[in-house]
Design a protein around this motif. Structure first.
Motif, PDB file in Angstrom:
ATOM      1  N   UNK A   1     -32.488 -29.445 -16.513  1.00 37.11           N
ATOM      2  CA  UNK A   1     -32.572 -28.100 -15.916  1.00 37.11           C
ATOM      3  C   UNK A   1     -31.155 -27.582 -15.652  1.00 37.11           C
ATOM      4  N   UNK A   2     -30.244 -28.507 -15.344  1.00 39.39           N
ATOM      5  CA  UNK A   2     -28.854 -28.094 -15.095  1.00 39.39           C
ATOM      6  C   UNK A   2     -28.245 -27.474 -16.362  1.00 39.39           C
ATOM      7  N   UNK A   3     -28.516 -28.073 -17.527  1.00 39.86           N
ATOM      8  CA  UNK A   3     -28.032 -27.486 -18.793  1.00 39.86           C
ATOM      9  C   UNK A   3     -28.531 -26.043 -18.918  1.00 39.86           C
ATOM     10  N   UNK A   4     -29.834 -25.875 -18.665  1.00 36.95           N
ATOM     11  CA  UNK A   4     -30.444 -24.546 -18.846  1.00 36.95           C
ATOM     12  C   UNK A   4     -29.828 -23.551 -17.862  1.00 36.95           C
ATOM     13  N   UNK A   5     -29.687 -23.956 -16.595  1.00 37.31           N
ATOM     14  CA  UNK A   5     -29.118 -23.024 -15.596  1.00 37.31           C
ATOM     15  C   UNK A   5     -27.674 -22.667 -15.924  1.00 37.31           C
ATOM     16  N   UNK A   6     -26.919 -23.657 -16.435  1.00 37.85           N
ATOM     17  CA  UNK A   6     -25.528 -23.387 -16.804  1.00 37.85           C
ATOM     18  C   UNK A   6     -25.482 -22.394 -17.968  1.00 37.85           C
ATOM     19  N   UNK A   7     -26.392 -22.574 -18.920  1.00 43.86           N
ATOM     20  CA  UNK A   7     -26.429 -21.646 -20.067  1.00 43.86           C
ATOM     21  C   UNK A   7     -26.859 -20.245 -19.604  1.00 43.86           C
ATOM     22  N   UNK A   8     -27.836 -20.185 -18.712  1.00 43.36           N
ATOM     23  CA  UNK A   8     -28.272 -18.881 -18.174  1.00 43.36           C
ATOM     24  C   UNK A   8     -27.076 -18.159 -17.529  1.00 43.36           C
TER      25      UNK A   8
END
Ligand SMILES: Cc1cc2nc3c(=O)[nH]c(=O)nc-3n(C[C@H](O)[C@H](O)[C@H](O)COP(=O)(O)OP(=O)(O)OC[C@H]3O[C@@H](n4cnc5c(N)ncnc54)[C@H](O)[C@@H]3O)c2cc1C
Length: 291
Positions: free
Chosen positions: A257-264
């Motif tokens: 989820x951290x990857x996704x939030x960083x990309x967002x």
């Protein structure tokens, strides 16, 4: 995973309940079989409550969700035809099932529901829509439950409804709704097939995504702004901006989820720098960060 009591498990991994296949554990995961069971649970537990539909518009953080996650997917799943254009749909029914029901019973226009992979509870919460229609256009009344386990029947006028956003008159969750379809636009299998083909052409349907990550800002398409920022294919960790549709983020290499939030955040900052436009997320982000 410990069995607490009937329909209630501890430490359930939420990744298996979301379309992104991401998310930590829920302290308690409760799938009630009836309104009485649900009401009793709400009355007798004072923990925080999170509702989950089909998990197709949700990012659960890696540290999971404290308190109880309630899912009505397995039980609240009936559709009852009330007359030729009126039906009562429970929150756990999938949007696809509603579209198929409309096809069988010759009412509509409901074909647009067929491509939305969520539940009716999620569609009511998000005012989900596509191809020119939105969920609340067809809602005549809703049955909801509050934090004390009391059930209410409400009129749509009691909600403030706009594009992918619904404000509630008090904290509540949807149990069912009565929907009225004007009958003039019949929902046919041909329509369903043509909408499906259009989605297959433009969206990464075979990958793990949550659909559109961002709402379309006024007068713009989020996907277009992201593409024009040069971000198609841009990757952080196990996730990347889809090559097929820039408003989709695909989890193709076991993203956190951290990857996704960083990309967002990276997408929001890049689009803001380039065009001066803020992108608001359509996807709901819940839970705790990993320690
Ligand atoms: C491939 C793909 C395509 C998509 N296409 C579209 C599209 O065309 N149009 C569109 O609008 N969306 C689209 N989506 C997003 C998503 O399917 C919708 O937002 C859908 O309505 C979410 O429903 P859900 O049951 O999965 O909700 P969830 O993701 O489980 O939950 C979303 C929110 O609703 C709340 N919630 C869920 N059920 C209830 C309930 N019974 N009572 C109160 N709150 C509840 C949750 O707490 C959460 O805040 C797409 C998603 C994917 C993966």
């Amino acid at each position: 995973m410990t069995i607490l009591k009937k329909n209630c498990v501890q430490n359930e991994l939420l990744a298996s309940h979301t379309s992104w296949k991401i998310g930590g554990k829920a302290d308690i995961f409760f799938s009630p079989n009836s309104r009485d069971e649900l009401s009793e649970f709400l009355k007798s537990n004072d923990c925080s409550i999170t509702w989950l539909g089909n998990g197709t518009n949700i990012l659960v953080r890696d540290g999971g969700v404290r308190g109880a996650v309630i899912s009505t997917k397995k039980s609240f799943n009936s559709i009852q035809l009330l007359d030729r254009s009126n039906c009562k749909v429970e929150a756990g029914v999938s949007c696809f099932e509603l579209a198929m029901h409309a096809t069988k019973n010759n009412f509509g226009p409901a074909a647009f529901f067929s491509g939305i992979p969520g539940s009716i509870g999620g569609a009511l919460t998000m005012n989900a829509g596509c191809f020119g229609h939105e969920t609340w256009e067809f809602v005549k009344s809703v049955e909801v439950i509050d934090r004390n386990g009391d059930i209410h029947h409400l009129d749509p006028k009691e909600f403030s409804i706009s594009y992918r956003s619904v404000s509630f008159p008090f904290p509540l969750w949807f149990l069912s709704c009565e929907m009225i379809f004007p009958y003039k636009g019949l929902t046919t299998m041909e329509e369903l097939k043509s909408l499906r083909d259009s989605r297959i052409e433009h969206q990464p349907l075979t990958e793990n995504t949550c659909g559109s990550v961002f709402k379309n800002p006024d007068g713009n398409h989020a996907g277009d702004l992201i593409e024009r920022s040069g971000l198609k294919g841009f990757r952080i960790g196990g996730c990347a901006v889809s090559e097929k549709h820039a408003n989709f983020i695909v989890n193709d290499k076991e993203a956190t989820a951290k990857d996704i939030e960083t990309l967002i955040n990276h997408i929001q900052n890049t689009v803001k720098d380039r065009f001066g436009i803020n992108l608001d997320t359509e996807v709901r982000i819940i839970g705790e960060h990993d320690e």
